[in-house]
Design an enzyme around this catalytic site. Structure first.
Site, mmCIF file in Angstrom:
data_model
loop_
_atom_site.group_PDB
_atom_site.id
_atom_site.type_symbol
_atom_site.label_atom_id
_atom_site.label_comp_id
_atom_site.label_asym_id
_atom_site.label_seq_id
_atom_site.Cartn_x
_atom_site.Cartn_y
_atom_site.Cartn_z
ATOM 1 N N ARG A 1 41.119 -67.157 56.728
ATOM 2 C CA ARG A 1 40.566 -68.481 57.006
ATOM 3 C C ARG A 1 40.026 -69.141 55.755
ATOM 4 N NH1 ARG A 1 38.876 -67.404 62.820
ATOM 5 N NH2 ARG A 1 38.934 -69.410 63.827
ATOM 6 N N ARG A 32 33.846 -69.084 76.498
ATOM 7 C CA ARG A 32 33.258 -68.531 75.284
ATOM 8 C C ARG A 32 31.979 -69.279 74.944
ATOM 9 N NH1 ARG A 32 37.914 -67.853 70.811
ATOM 10 N NH2 ARG A 32 36.211 -68.658 69.539
ATOM 11 N N ARG A 86 32.696 -76.111 64.391
ATOM 12 C CA ARG A 86 33.768 -75.150 64.079
ATOM 13 C C ARG A 86 34.999 -75.873 63.555
ATOM 14 N NH1 ARG A 86 34.689 -72.771 69.474
ATOM 15 N NH2 ARG A 86 36.426 -71.671 68.556
ATOM 16 N N LYS A 122 46.596 -70.446 68.875
ATOM 17 C CA LYS A 122 46.955 -69.184 68.227
ATOM 18 C C LYS A 122 46.927 -68.020 69.223
ATOM 19 C CE LYS A 122 43.572 -69.532 65.235
ATOM 20 N NZ LYS A 122 42.995 -70.791 65.735
ATOM 21 N N ARG A 162 38.812 -74.442 77.913
ATOM 22 C CA ARG A 162 39.329 -73.064 77.786
ATOM 23 C C ARG A 162 38.529 -72.095 78.644
ATOM 24 N NH1 ARG A 162 40.291 -70.489 71.939
ATOM 25 N NH2 ARG A 162 38.102 -70.951 71.561
HETATM 26 P P1 ADP Z 1 43.087 -70.680 69.450
HETATM 27 O O1 ADP Z 1 43.335 -69.203 69.625
HETATM 28 O O2 ADP Z 1 43.929 -71.264 68.353
HETATM 29 O O3 ADP Z 1 41.644 -71.030 69.301
HETATM 30 P P2 ADP Z 1 43.886 -70.859 72.258
HETATM 31 O O4 ADP Z 1 45.229 -70.193 72.299
HETATM 32 O O5 ADP Z 1 42.737 -70.099 72.782
HETATM 33 O O6 ADP Z 1 43.591 -71.406 70.757
HETATM 34 O O7 ADP Z 1 44.036 -72.242 73.021
HETATM 35 C C1 ADP Z 1 42.914 -73.115 73.216
HETATM 36 C C2 ADP Z 1 42.988 -73.741 74.607
HETATM 37 O O8 ADP Z 1 44.125 -74.605 74.695
HETATM 38 C C3 ADP Z 1 43.156 -72.731 75.744
HETATM 39 O O9 ADP Z 1 42.451 -73.221 76.853
HETATM 40 C C4 ADP Z 1 44.667 -72.717 76.009
HETATM 41 O O10 ADP Z 1 44.966 -72.384 77.369
HETATM 42 C C5 ADP Z 1 45.050 -74.158 75.707
HETATM 43 N N1 ADP Z 1 46.392 -74.269 75.076
HETATM 44 C C6 ADP Z 1 46.971 -73.391 74.211
HETATM 45 N N2 ADP Z 1 48.190 -73.847 73.826
HETATM 46 C C7 ADP Z 1 48.354 -75.047 74.438
HETATM 47 C C8 ADP Z 1 49.398 -76.038 74.432
HETATM 48 N N3 ADP Z 1 50.513 -75.861 73.701
HETATM 49 N N4 ADP Z 1 49.230 -77.140 75.181
HETATM 50 C C9 ADP Z 1 48.100 -77.324 75.905
HETATM 51 N N5 ADP Z 1 47.090 -76.441 75.965
HETATM 52 C C10 ADP Z 1 47.197 -75.321 75.234
HETATM 53 P P1 AMP Z 2 38.101 -67.348 66.771
HETATM 54 O O1 AMP Z 2 38.127 -66.424 67.940
HETATM 55 O O2 AMP Z 2 39.257 -67.121 65.833
HETATM 56 O O3 AMP Z 2 37.960 -68.792 67.184
HETATM 57 O O4 AMP Z 2 36.802 -66.973 65.920
HETATM 58 C C1 AMP Z 2 35.501 -67.061 66.482
HETATM 59 C C2 AMP Z 2 34.453 -67.004 65.369
HETATM 60 O O5 AMP Z 2 34.517 -65.733 64.702
HETATM 61 C C3 AMP Z 2 34.602 -68.039 64.256
HETATM 62 O O6 AMP Z 2 34.011 -69.291 64.578
HETATM 63 C C4 AMP Z 2 33.882 -67.339 63.090
HETATM 64 O O7 AMP Z 2 32.467 -67.418 63.229
HETATM 65 C C5 AMP Z 2 34.287 -65.876 63.303
HETATM 66 N N1 AMP Z 2 35.550 -65.573 62.597
HETATM 67 C C6 AMP Z 2 36.751 -65.232 63.171
HETATM 68 N N2 AMP Z 2 37.669 -65.010 62.231
HETATM 69 C C7 AMP Z 2 37.064 -65.223 61.028
HETATM 70 C C8 AMP Z 2 37.477 -65.179 59.675
HETATM 71 N N3 AMP Z 2 38.733 -64.868 59.351
HETATM 72 N N4 AMP Z 2 36.573 -65.471 58.717
HETATM 73 C C9 AMP Z 2 35.313 -65.768 59.026
HETATM 74 N N5 AMP Z 2 34.849 -65.855 60.270
HETATM 75 C C10 AMP Z 2 35.703 -65.581 61.273
#
Ligand code: ADP
Ligand code: AMP
Length: 219
Positions: free
Chosen positions: A88, A161, A172, A13, A127
């Site tokens: 969510r 993170r 998660r 995302k 990541r």
């Molecule tokens: P989210 O925001 O949904 O948690 P991220 O965009 O942070 O996911 O992506 C999670 C990890 O996967 C990051 O390390 C990112 O660089 C990698 N990633 C994102 N999209 C892809 C993809 N299409 N293929 C492979 N790796 C990806």
């Molecule tokens: P994310 O960066 O989207 O992976 O979110 C990191 C953490 O923030 C999650 O594991 C939750 O603890 C909290 N969080 C983010 N968005 C939400 C949401 N919409 N509802 C509840 N908790 C959230």
């Protein structure tokens, strides 16, 4: 253009949001980013959210809904927004629906990035984030072009993170899995869901996002 990016942790995302923001100049609203910023500034919200984030659990709906409600009243979202990580839960989805109704606007699309669970674990473990601008990378899949230098801002400091530790990652994914299935059904019924196969090169995923957004203009 009022958009939601839906998907489990690690689905891509944030990565797609970076592309979308550059291409369409729409404000990126990530509730996870809002909580992390609050935590960094040690605000009461940040300290409250930390308890849940550290445990891999969701921050209570009431807290999250209020934050988004306020954010959607700000001036920069009047022409559109990209929500990432919200809603969510079904409660959050209903709260958003009421909010948007009050604001007289409608969702254009909910883009669901579908990625198998085994892949997510590997993605979250690798990541890393630019400490200066927040751009997201992956050790193997998506590294910086020049090692140790952020493509986006030239920064040289990176971090992982806290909640990407293996113990928290599994929790998660589990917590979000239960909710995401329900959200997919909810937005399908609302007629706005578009599912994308997210287990592909990020640029290929974005090409499909662009096809979906074709013809959708700023409100
Ligand atoms: P989210 O925001 O949904 O948690 P991220 O965009 O942070 O996911 O992506 C999670 C990890 O996967 C990051 O390390 C990112 O660089 C990698 N990633 C994102 N999209 C892809 C993809 N299409 N293929 C492979 N790796 C990806
Ligand atoms: P994310 O960066 O989207 O992976 O979110 C990191 C953490 O923030 C999650 O594991 C939750 O603890 C909290 N969080 C983010 N968005 C939400 C949401 N919409 N509802 C509840 N908790 C959230």
């Amino acid at each position: 253009m009022d958009l939601i990016l839906l998907g489990l942790p690690g689905a891509g995302k944030g990565t797609q949001a970076e592309y979308i923001v550059k291409e369409y100049n729409v404000p990126h609203i990530s509730t996870g980013d809002i909580f992390r910023a609050a935590l960094k500034n040690e605000t009461p919200l940040g300290l409250e959210a930390k308890k849940y984030m550290d445990a891999g659990e969701l921050v209570p709906d009431e807290v999250t809904n209020n934050i988004v409600k306020e954010r959607l009243q700000e001036d920069d979202v009047k022409d559109g927004f990209l929500l990432d990580g919200y809603p969510r839960t079904l409660n959050q989805s209903e709260a958003l629906k009421n909010n948007l109704q009050d604001l007289g606007r409608e969702l254009d699309a909910v883009i669901y990035l579908n990625v198998p669970k085994e892949i997510l674990i590997e993605r979250l473990a690798g990541r890393y984030i630019c400490s200066n601008c927040g751009a997201t990378y992956h050790k193997l899949n998506n590294p910086t072009q020049v090692e140790g230098v952020c493509d986006n801002c030239g920064g040289t400091e990176f971090h992982q993170r806290d909640d990407d530790k293996p113990e928290t990652v599994e929790k998660r994914i589990k917590v979000n899995e239960e909710q995401t299935d329900k959200l997919v059904e909810y937005f399908n019924n609302e007629g706005v869901l578009v599912e994308i196969e997210g287990n592909r090169d990020p640029k290929d995923v974005f090409a499909e996002v662009k096809e979906i957004l074709q013809g959708k203009t700023l409100n």
